[in-house]
Scaffold this motif. Structure first.
Motif, mmCIF file in Angstrom:
data_model
loop_
_atom_site.group_PDB
_atom_site.id
_atom_site.type_symbol
_atom_site.label_atom_id
_atom_site.label_comp_id
_atom_site.label_asym_id
_atom_site.label_seq_id
_atom_site.Cartn_x
_atom_site.Cartn_y
_atom_site.Cartn_z
ATOM 1 N N GLU A 14 -13.068 10.339 19.664
ATOM 2 C CA GLU A 14 -12.353 11.277 18.810
ATOM 3 C C GLU A 14 -12.355 10.754 17.376
ATOM 4 O O GLU A 14 -12.197 9.570 17.129
ATOM 5 C CB GLU A 14 -10.922 11.419 19.318
ATOM 6 N N ARG A 15 -12.499 11.669 16.416
ATOM 7 C CA ARG A 15 -12.529 11.292 14.997
ATOM 8 C C ARG A 15 -11.156 10.772 14.589
ATOM 9 O O ARG A 15 -10.143 11.444 14.794
ATOM 10 C CB ARG A 15 -12.903 12.512 14.174
ATOM 11 N N PRO A 16 -11.085 9.577 13.980
ATOM 12 C CA PRO A 16 -9.797 9.037 13.538
ATOM 13 C C PRO A 16 -9.150 9.929 12.485
ATOM 14 O O PRO A 16 -9.824 10.442 11.589
ATOM 15 C CB PRO A 16 -10.155 7.675 12.947
ATOM 16 N N ILE A 17 -7.860 10.125 12.586
ATOM 17 C CA ILE A 17 -7.114 11.007 11.689
ATOM 18 C C ILE A 17 -7.161 10.520 10.241
ATOM 19 O O ILE A 17 -7.194 11.317 9.316
ATOM 20 C CB ILE A 17 -5.669 11.198 12.186
ATOM 21 N N PHE A 18 -7.199 9.200 10.044
ATOM 22 C CA PHE A 18 -7.128 8.677 8.681
ATOM 23 C C PHE A 18 -8.348 9.033 7.835
ATOM 24 O O PHE A 18 -8.295 8.952 6.620
ATOM 25 C CB PHE A 18 -6.878 7.172 8.663
ATOM 26 N N LEU A 19 -9.429 9.474 8.459
ATOM 27 C CA LEU A 19 -10.615 9.857 7.698
ATOM 28 C C LEU A 19 -10.388 11.134 6.887
ATOM 29 O O LEU A 19 -11.112 11.408 5.938
ATOM 30 C CB LEU A 19 -11.813 10.044 8.629
ATOM 31 N N ASP A 20 -9.370 11.907 7.255
ATOM 32 C CA ASP A 20 -9.086 13.165 6.564
ATOM 33 C C ASP A 20 -7.936 13.065 5.570
ATOM 34 O O ASP A 20 -7.564 14.071 4.966
ATOM 35 C CB ASP A 20 -8.776 14.254 7.599
ATOM 36 N N VAL A 21 -7.364 11.896 5.392
ATOM 37 C CA VAL A 21 -6.218 11.726 4.489
ATOM 38 C C VAL A 21 -6.694 11.706 3.036
ATOM 39 O O VAL A 21 -7.711 11.095 2.713
ATOM 40 C CB VAL A 21 -5.454 10.427 4.827
ATOM 41 N N ALA A 22 -5.924 12.391 2.176
ATOM 42 C CA ALA A 22 -6.232 12.442 0.743
ATOM 43 C C ALA A 22 -4.928 12.347 -0.043
ATOM 44 O O ALA A 22 -3.848 12.654 0.486
ATOM 45 C CB ALA A 22 -6.962 13.744 0.405
ATOM 46 N N ALA A 54 -13.183 1.309 1.577
ATOM 47 C CA ALA A 54 -13.672 0.098 2.229
ATOM 48 C C ALA A 54 -14.864 -0.452 1.448
ATOM 49 O O ALA A 54 -15.494 0.265 0.669
ATOM 50 C CB ALA A 54 -14.077 0.407 3.663
ATOM 51 N N ALA A 55 -15.180 -1.699 1.659
ATOM 52 C CA ALA A 55 -16.283 -2.329 0.937
ATOM 53 C C ALA A 55 -17.638 -1.751 1.350
ATOM 54 O O ALA A 55 -18.521 -1.567 0.520
ATOM 55 C CB ALA A 55 -16.261 -3.830 1.178
ATOM 56 N N ARG A 56 -17.807 -1.438 2.622
ATOM 57 C CA ARG A 56 -19.090 -0.924 3.093
ATOM 58 C C ARG A 56 -19.339 0.512 2.654
ATOM 59 O O ARG A 56 -20.448 0.887 2.333
ATOM 60 C CB ARG A 56 -19.170 -0.975 4.614
ATOM 61 N N ASP A 57 -18.302 1.339 2.735
ATOM 62 C CA ASP A 57 -18.445 2.752 2.396
ATOM 63 C C ASP A 57 -17.186 3.218 1.684
ATOM 64 O O ASP A 57 -16.167 3.451 2.328
ATOM 65 C CB ASP A 57 -18.686 3.579 3.658
ATOM 66 N N PRO A 58 -17.219 3.368 0.366
ATOM 67 C CA PRO A 58 -16.023 3.742 -0.395
ATOM 68 C C PRO A 58 -15.445 5.108 -0.018
ATOM 69 O O PRO A 58 -14.321 5.412 -0.342
ATOM 70 C CB PRO A 58 -16.500 3.748 -1.842
ATOM 71 N N ILE A 60 -14.864 6.043 3.010
ATOM 72 C CA ILE A 60 -13.996 5.829 4.168
ATOM 73 C C ILE A 60 -12.808 4.995 3.698
ATOM 74 O O ILE A 60 -12.960 3.853 3.289
ATOM 75 C CB ILE A 60 -14.734 5.109 5.315
ATOM 76 N N HIS A 61 -11.624 5.574 3.741
ATOM 77 C CA HIS A 61 -10.421 4.893 3.273
ATOM 78 C C HIS A 61 -9.870 3.993 4.363
ATOM 79 O O HIS A 61 -9.756 4.391 5.510
ATOM 80 C CB HIS A 61 -9.371 5.916 2.852
ATOM 81 N N ASN A 62 -9.512 2.770 3.979
ATOM 82 C CA ASN A 62 -8.945 1.840 4.945
ATOM 83 C C ASN A 62 -7.544 1.362 4.551
ATOM 84 O O ASN A 62 -6.906 0.639 5.297
ATOM 85 C CB ASN A 62 -9.869 0.645 5.163
ATOM 86 N N LEU A 63 -7.088 1.788 3.384
ATOM 87 C CA LEU A 63 -5.777 1.372 2.901
ATOM 88 C C LEU A 63 -5.193 2.494 2.046
ATOM 89 O O LEU A 63 -5.890 3.067 1.210
ATOM 90 C CB LEU A 63 -5.932 0.102 2.062
ATOM 91 N N ALA A 79 -4.857 2.011 7.238
ATOM 92 C CA ALA A 79 -5.232 3.376 7.604
ATOM 93 C C ALA A 79 -4.937 3.701 9.065
ATOM 94 O O ALA A 79 -4.543 4.816 9.382
ATOM 95 C CB ALA A 79 -6.713 3.599 7.311
ATOM 96 N N ASP A 80 -5.096 2.747 9.952
ATOM 97 C CA ASP A 80 -4.899 3.034 11.377
ATOM 98 C C ASP A 80 -3.437 3.270 11.752
ATOM 99 O O ASP A 80 -3.144 3.693 12.872
ATOM 100 C CB ASP A 80 -5.508 1.948 12.249
ATOM 101 N N LEU A 81 -2.494 3.043 10.836
ATOM 102 C CA LEU A 81 -1.084 3.312 11.115
ATOM 103 C C LEU A 81 -0.706 4.768 10.839
ATOM 104 O O LEU A 81 0.375 5.207 11.214
ATOM 105 C CB LEU A 81 -0.186 2.378 10.305
#
Length: 90
Positions: A14-22, A54-58, A60-63, A79-81
């Motif tokens: 399943e696609r992680p929810i945090f990928l859609d946060v803006a 993130a460093a690899r792909d800006p 994709i938000h990780n924080l 992001a995972d919280l």
């Protein structure tokens, strides 16, 4: 040669929810208990101020920087919280 086995490209997961946060969105965040805090809540609601890449792909938000709607405290959140995105009200 290294191979990137990304966790987001798998069609079975399943696609992680945090990928859609803006910025500007209202989200529900799992409470990350800090040292010295009482275990009095499981989650809190906040408004996203900033999304860090993130460093690899800006893209994709990780924080996230999120303002707690109850206290006004601004927190940096992994992001995972983020568990839910609330619908926008117009």
């Amino acid at each position: 040669m290294s191979v990137d086995h990304g966790v987001y490209d798998s069609p079975d997961s399943e696609r992680p929810i945090f990928l859609d946060v803006a910025p500007g969105m209202t989200v529900i965040v799992k409470h990350d208990l800090q040292i010295g805090e009482k275990r009095d809540k499981d989650w809190w609601m906040g408004q996203v101020i900033h999304c860090g890449g993130a460093a690899r792909d800006p893209k994709i938000h990780n924080l996230f920087q999120i303002a707690d709607v109850d206290t006004g405290a601004i927190r940096w959140v992994n992001a995972d919280l983020v568990s839910h995105i609330l619908p926008a009200t117009d």
